[in-house]
Design a protein around this motif. Structure first.
Motif, mmCIF file in Angstrom:
data_model
loop_
_atom_site.group_PDB
_atom_site.id
_atom_site.type_symbol
_atom_site.label_atom_id
_atom_site.label_comp_id
_atom_site.label_asym_id
_atom_site.label_seq_id
_atom_site.Cartn_x
_atom_site.Cartn_y
_atom_site.Cartn_z
ATOM 1 N N ASP A 190 0.883 -1.179 -0.170
ATOM 2 C CA ASP A 190 -0.101 -0.078 -0.061
ATOM 3 C C ASP A 190 0.757 1.291 -0.133
ATOM 4 O OD1 ASP A 190 -1.676 2.180 1.601
ATOM 5 O OD2 ASP A 190 -3.088 0.812 0.813
ATOM 6 N N PHE A 191 0.445 2.236 -0.623
ATOM 7 C CA PHE A 191 1.208 3.591 -0.537
ATOM 8 C C PHE A 191 1.457 4.127 0.664
ATOM 9 C CE2 PHE A 191 -0.053 3.920 -5.139
ATOM 10 C CZ PHE A 191 1.093 3.937 -5.698
ATOM 11 N N LYS A 192 0.868 3.789 1.835
ATOM 12 C CA LYS A 192 0.669 4.222 2.958
ATOM 13 C C LYS A 192 2.266 3.810 3.693
ATOM 14 C CE LYS A 192 -4.038 4.697 4.241
ATOM 15 N NZ LYS A 192 -4.573 3.969 2.965
ATOM 16 N N TRP A 193 2.816 2.686 3.000
ATOM 17 C CA TRP A 193 3.923 1.867 3.580
ATOM 18 C C TRP A 193 5.231 2.447 2.588
ATOM 19 C CZ3 TRP A 193 5.648 -3.645 3.081
ATOM 20 C CH2 TRP A 193 6.811 -3.897 3.627
ATOM 21 N N LEU A 201 3.987 -2.312 8.288
ATOM 22 C CA LEU A 201 3.973 -3.018 7.173
ATOM 23 C C LEU A 201 2.494 -2.864 6.641
ATOM 24 C CD1 LEU A 201 5.245 -6.852 6.083
ATOM 25 C CD2 LEU A 201 2.638 -6.228 6.548
ATOM 26 N N TYR A 202 2.182 -2.769 5.498
ATOM 27 C CA TYR A 202 1.085 -2.787 4.785
ATOM 28 C C TYR A 202 1.033 -3.334 3.390
ATOM 29 C CZ TYR A 202 -3.757 -0.249 4.482
ATOM 30 O OH TYR A 202 -5.175 -0.016 4.558
ATOM 31 N N LEU A 203 0.150 -4.142 3.016
ATOM 32 C CA LEU A 203 -0.085 -4.542 1.708
ATOM 33 C C LEU A 203 -1.375 -4.717 1.597
ATOM 34 C CD1 LEU A 203 2.699 -6.127 3.109
ATOM 35 C CD2 LEU A 203 3.043 -6.512 0.544
ATOM 36 N N ILE A 204 -1.793 -4.794 0.005
ATOM 37 C CA ILE A 204 -3.230 -4.968 -0.311
ATOM 38 C C ILE A 204 -3.161 -6.032 -1.173
ATOM 39 C CG2 ILE A 204 -4.954 -3.838 -1.482
ATOM 40 C CD1 ILE A 204 -4.664 -2.641 0.840
ATOM 41 N N ALA A 205 -4.311 -7.050 -1.066
ATOM 42 C CA ALA A 205 -4.496 -8.116 -1.951
ATOM 43 C C ALA A 205 -5.781 -7.593 -2.886
ATOM 44 C CB ALA A 205 -4.808 -9.449 -1.352
ATOM 45 N N ILE A 206 -5.529 -7.726 -4.137
ATOM 46 C CA ILE A 206 -6.634 -7.321 -5.113
ATOM 47 C C ILE A 206 -6.985 -8.325 -5.977
ATOM 48 C CG2 ILE A 206 -7.363 -5.981 -6.957
ATOM 49 C CD1 ILE A 206 -5.308 -3.611 -5.972
#
Length: 322
Positions: A190-193, A201-206
Motif C-alpha cells: 500500500d502507498f501508506k507503507w 507493514l501494509y500490503l493490499i491483495a486485489i
C-alpha cells in the motif's frame, strides 16, 4: 594567439551563452516534470493531523485542481546512529536532568512522503476535507434499497485497479500474483507503507474477479478465493519480509474506499486508520461466518462511519434511518 581567440574559439564562446540557456531551460523543464508540486499554489488546508504528522492541502498546479498529502516518514531503526551523529541540535530548554532541543537532520534522513492527485476531482477534495463523522447501522434491506442503488448510480472509477491487474501500472510493485481468474489475486505494498521498516507493514491483495464489489457480495461460493488470499498472502509476507501470520492483521473495510474486492494486510503493531471495529472485518471471521451461513453478509446488519458530506448519509436521512 589572437587569431585563436577571435577565430573558431571566439565563435564557440559566442554560442556558449545560448547553449547554457538552453540547458538551463531543459533542466527547468525536467524539474517541472519530475516535481509535480514545483508550481503548486495553495488554496486551503483540507485537514491537519498533528498526531499522525500529516497534512492534506488543496491548490492549483498549472490551473488544474490538485490535492497534496504530506506525511512525515517514520523513523528507521537502521538510520538512528547516523541521525544522532550527523544532525545539528539547538537547545531550547534545560532544567536539571531534562533538556529539549530542535534537531535539524540531514535531508536524506528527514524525508516527507508526498502524494499528489492532479487533476483532482471534487470527490478527491471532499474525501480529504475535515468533516463530522456519523456511525450508521445498515441492514441487509437497507443495503439493497439504499446503499446499492446509490453506489451503482455514482461514477466511482476503479480503472486504476484494472491498470494494476492488467500490468499497465505498478507492475514492478507487485510482490506476488496468483493468476487464477476465480481464486487469484495480486499482492502489492500500500502507498501508506514506505517499505523501510516492518512496524508499519501494509500490503493490499486485489482480486482478479471484477464482479465482487464489497463484503456484501460474498457468499460461501467465494470461500476458495478467501482462503487462497489468506494462505498465499500470509505465506508470501512471511517469506519476503519475515513477518509470521501471528503478527498480521488481515481484514476488509466496510464500506470500502473503492468498490472492487480487496484485502488489507497490516502489521498488528501498526494502528493504521480504518482498522477499528466500526469499519474493519477480520478475514478469518468472514471465512467462518460464511462457512456457517452462506447468506451471512447479505442479511446481517453492518455498521460503518460516514462523513457529513457523503451523499449516502443523505439517503439514509431521507429514509428516516438516522
Amino acid at each position: 594567439m589572437a587569431e585563436s581567440e577571435n577565430g573558431k574559439d571566439g565563435k564557440s564562446a559566442a554560442k556558449r551563452p545560448k547553449i547554457d540557456a538552453e540547458n538551463e531551460k531543459r533542466n527547468a523543464d525536467e524539474q517541472s516534470t519530475d516535481n509535480p508540486v514545483v508550481d503548486f499554489q495553495l488554496t486551503r488546508i483540507l485537514r491537519d493531523n498533528p498526531r499522525e504528522k500529516s497534512i492534506f492541502i488543496h491548490g492549483k498546479v498549472k490551473d488544474q485542481d490538485a490535492v497534496v498529502i504530506l506525511e512525515k516518514s517514520p523513523f528507521r531503526q537502521d538510520s538512528l546512529p547516523e541521525l544522532l551523529k550527523t544532525s545539528q541540535l539547538k537547545l531550547e530548554m534545560q532544567n536539571d536532568v531534562y533538556s529539549t532541543y530542535q534537531l535539524h537532520a540531514p535531508p536524506q534522513l528527514n524525508e516527507i512522503k508526498t502524494t499528489v492527485m492532479c487533476p483532482a476531482t471534487e470527490k478527491h477534495i471532499k474525501k480529504y476535507l475535515h468533516q463530522e463523522v456519523f456511525l450508521l447501522e445498515e441492514s441487509g434491506e437497507d443495503y439493497r434499497n439504499l446503499t446499492l442503488p446509490y453506489i451503482s448510480g455514482q461514477s466511482f472509477s476503479v480503472q486504476w485497479v484494472y491498470n494494476i491487474l492488467e500490468k499497465k501500472a505498478e507492475a514492478d510493485r507487485i510482490v506476488f500474483e496468483d493468476p487464477d481468474p476465480d481464486a487469484g489475486f495480486v499482492l502489492l505494498p500500500d502507498f501508506k507503507w514506505d517499505q523501510k521498516q516492518l512496524q508499519d507493514l501494509y500490503l493490499i491483495a486485489i482480486v482478479h474477479r471484477r464482479d465482487i464489489k464489497s463484503l456484501r457480495d460474498l457468499t460461501a461460493e467465494h470461500l476458495t478465493l478467501l482462503t487462497n488470499i489468506r494462505s498465499k498472502g500470509e505465506e508470501t509476507i512471511q517469506k519476503k519480509y519475515g513477518v509470521p501470520p501471528s503478527k498480521l492483521r488481515v481484514y476488509f473495510h466496510y464500506q470500502p474506499s473503492y468498490y472492487h474486492l480487496h484485502v488489507h494486510f497490516t502489521a498488528v503493531e501498526y494502528n493504521v486508520p480504518g482498522c477499528g471495529v466500526e469499519r474493519a472485518h477480520l478475514l478469518s471471521d468472514v471465512i467462518q461466518n460464511l462457512q456457517l451461513d452462506s447468506s451471512y453478509y447479505h442479511n446481517r446488519s453492518l455498521s460503518f462511519p460516514l462523513r457529513a458530506d457523503d451523499g449516502l448519509l443523505q439517503r439514509f436521512r431521507e429514509a428516516g434511518k438516522i
